[in-house]
Scaffold this motif. Structure first.
Motif, PDB file in Angstrom:
ATOM      1  N   SER A  30       0.819  -1.208   0.000  1.00 49.64           N
ATOM      2  CA  SER A  30       0.000   0.000   0.000  1.00 49.64           C
ATOM      3  C   SER A  30       0.856   1.263   0.000  1.00 49.64           C
ATOM      4  O   SER A  30       0.419   2.310  -0.447  1.00 49.64           O
ATOM      5  N   SER A  31       2.063   1.169   0.499  1.00 47.99           N
ATOM      6  CA  SER A  31       2.931   2.335   0.578  1.00 47.99           C
ATOM      7  C   SER A  31       4.379   1.891   0.401  1.00 47.99           C
ATOM      8  O   SER A  31       4.857   1.025   1.131  1.00 47.99           O
ATOM      9  N   TYR A  32       5.043   2.490  -0.559  1.00 48.45           N
ATOM     10  CA  TYR A  32       6.441   2.115  -0.770  1.00 48.45           C
ATOM     11  C   TYR A  32       7.154   3.180  -1.577  1.00 48.45           C
ATOM     12  O   TYR A  32       6.531   4.078  -2.144  1.00 48.45           O
ATOM     13  N   THR A 101       7.177   1.200   2.972  1.00 48.96           N
ATOM     14  CA  THR A 101       7.119   2.322   3.900  1.00 48.96           C
ATOM     15  C   THR A 101       5.777   2.374   4.612  1.00 48.96           C
ATOM     16  O   THR A 101       4.847   1.643   4.273  1.00 48.96           O
ATOM     17  N   THR A 102       5.682   3.280   5.581  1.00 44.79           N
ATOM     18  CA  THR A 102       4.431   3.437   6.325  1.00 44.79           C
ATOM     19  C   THR A 102       3.743   4.747   5.989  1.00 44.79           C
ATOM     20  O   THR A 102       2.717   5.063   6.558  1.00 44.79           O
ATOM     21  N   GLY A 103       4.293   5.524   5.097  1.00 48.24           N
ATOM     22  CA  GLY A 103       3.702   6.793   4.723  1.00 48.24           C
ATOM     23  C   GLY A 103       4.513   7.388   3.607  1.00 48.24           C
ATOM     24  O   GLY A 103       5.451   6.762   3.125  1.00 48.24           O
ATOM     25  N   THR A 105       7.305   9.012   1.953  1.00 49.08           N
ATOM     26  CA  THR A 105       8.677   9.197   2.395  1.00 49.08           C
ATOM     27  C   THR A 105       9.617   8.907   1.243  1.00 49.08           C
ATOM     28  O   THR A 105       9.255   8.208   0.304  1.00 49.08           O
TER      29      THR A 105
END
Length: 126
Positions: A30-32, A101-103, A105
């Motif tokens: 979902s986030s990377y 990642t978690t957001g 970045t």
């Protein structure tokens, strides 16, 4: 699993241009972020550029700012590294990498990347 396949490397004269591509397939997140690193003979692998996949934010190493540009194509899951004004010191094996990642970045640390491609050689002649 994630597969990253680089292409576009080669031999170019100083001052020339090349565009590297990296196609990603396999597991999705979902986030990377996707980045490029390079490793010259006898030296460590170092950060070149990265892009947050969802928002498109980018970061570039100081050594390539103004000459290299990272971009991504969400439709084809491909990240590019456009390189202009190449110098002999840009000679290296260039690696594509993916960081979960978690957001939003733009990670620059090699240890933050979870998956790596096999690399593509870029040689810049004088």
């Amino acid at each position: 699993q994630v597969q990253l396949v680089e292409s576009g490397g080669g031999l170019v004269q100083a001052g020339g241009s090349l565009r590297l591509s990296c196609a990603a397939s396999g597991r999705t997140f979902s986030s990377y972020a996707m980045g490029w690193f390079r490793q010259a003979p006898g030296k460590e692998r170092v950060f070149v550029a990265t892009v947050d996949w969802n928002y498109g934010n980018t970061a570039h190493a100081d050594s390539v700012k103004g000459r290299f540009s990272i971009s991504r194509d969400k439709a084809t899951n491909t990240v590019y590294l456009q390189m202009h004004s190449l110098k002999p010191e840009d000679t290296a094996v260039y690696y594509c990498a993916l960081a979960v990642t978690t957001g939003w970045t733009t990670p620059a640390r090699r240890g933050l990347y979870d998956y790596w491609g096999q690399g593509t050689q870029v040689t810049v002649s004088v």
